[in-house]
Design an enzyme around this catalytic site. Structure first.
Site, PDB file in Angstrom:
ATOM      1  CG  ASN A  62      42.215  29.068  44.507  1.00  0.00           C
ATOM      2  OD1 ASN A  62      41.320  28.211  44.847  1.00  0.00           O
ATOM      3  ND2 ASN A  62      41.886  30.129  44.273  1.00  0.00           N
TER       4      ASN A  62
ATOM      5  CD  GLU B   4      38.372  32.389  44.607  1.00  0.00           C
ATOM      6  OE1 GLU B   4      39.221  31.180  45.076  1.00  0.00           O
ATOM      7  OE2 GLU B   4      38.283  32.472  43.739  1.00  0.00           O
TER       8      GLU B   4
END
Ligand code: F6R
Length: 241
Positions: free
Chosen positions: A136, A143
């Site tokens: 990702n 993140e």
């Protein structure tokens, strides 16, 4: 960003090791930023072999790791502390006092984040940071959605990151839900960055890194704004580019 294409994982590891060893040998003292996970394991193996065969010394090297799981003690076999000692530190002549890994069990985690950030600054910053990349786009455990201004901080791991890392645990349930990680701004302060990628599972991430705009939705995209980034990736990982 400079891209060096190599044929496979072994060559990626060798090429990265040549680069790290060259730096370690050319500077009397230096600060290395280190990653964990599957990607740099081969690199660490090459550094160990070179240390034994050619005597490259790590006495003048300080290290700072990117991240650690919250709740795992240094003794836990899945902690990044154990990973680093098993995969590198116990096989080379680095002083344990010169190795730094954020603590995932500190009583005050906010204080630990500040302490870690200050220690990096006091060490004069990172000369060479090794990075892997998550599917990702995470670098460290930053993140998607993490502020580009972030220093060392606590993160909630995404389900996809926990699933990707479940291979090291006996079940998905055991994978910690939080981690402490250098932030994007901590990583961007490094004077040089070496991003490693190998295999099909990195194809999409590298494509997005090269083609997408710079956005907090894909954390690694910020690397395009760093003046000294080299990507060493194998043919499989580069297939979509
Ligand atoms: C590890 C880290 C992560 C990994 C990434 C890729 O310290 O910070 O960003 O580099 O999750 O992991 P692997 O190499 O296992 O595919």
């Amino acid at each position: 960003m400079r891209i060096i294409e190599v044929s496979d994982y072994k060559q990626m590891s060798e090429k990265a090791a040549q680069h790290v060893i060259g730096k370690v040998r050319s500077l009397d003292c230096m600060t290395l930023g280190l990653a964990t996970g599957g990607t740099p394991q081969g690199l660490y193996g090459e550094l160990i072999e070179d240390h034994h065969v050619n005597g490259t010394s790590y006495k003048g090297v300080k290290t700072f790791n990117l991240d650690e799981y919250i709740g795992l003690s240094k003794k836990d076999p899945n902690s990044y502390f154990q990973y680093m000692y098993t995969n590198l530190f116990s096989h080379i002549d680095i002083s344990p006092d010169n190795t730094h890994i954020p603590s995932g069990t500190a009583a005050d985690l906010g204080e630990e984040c500040d302490r870690y950030e200050n220690m990096m600054e006091e060490a004069g910053g990172i000369d060479l940071q090794i990075l892997g990349i998550g599917a990702n786009g995470h670098i460290g455990f930053n993140e998607p959605g993490t502020s580009f201004q972030s220093g060392t901080h606590i993160v909630e791991l995404t389900p996809s990151t926990r699933e990707a890392n479940a291979r090291y645990f006996s079940s998905l349930e055991e994978v910690p839900r939080k981690a402490i990680t250098m932030g994007i701004s901590s990583i961007m302060k490094s004077r040089e960055i070496l991003l490693l990628a190998s295999g099909k599972s990195k194809q999409e991430a590298l494509k997005k890194l090269m083609e997408n705009e710079v956005s907090e939705h894909f954390p690694a995209s910020i690397l395009k704004e760093h003046p000294n980034v080299t990507i060493i990736a194998d043919t499989d990982a580069l297939k979509l580019i």
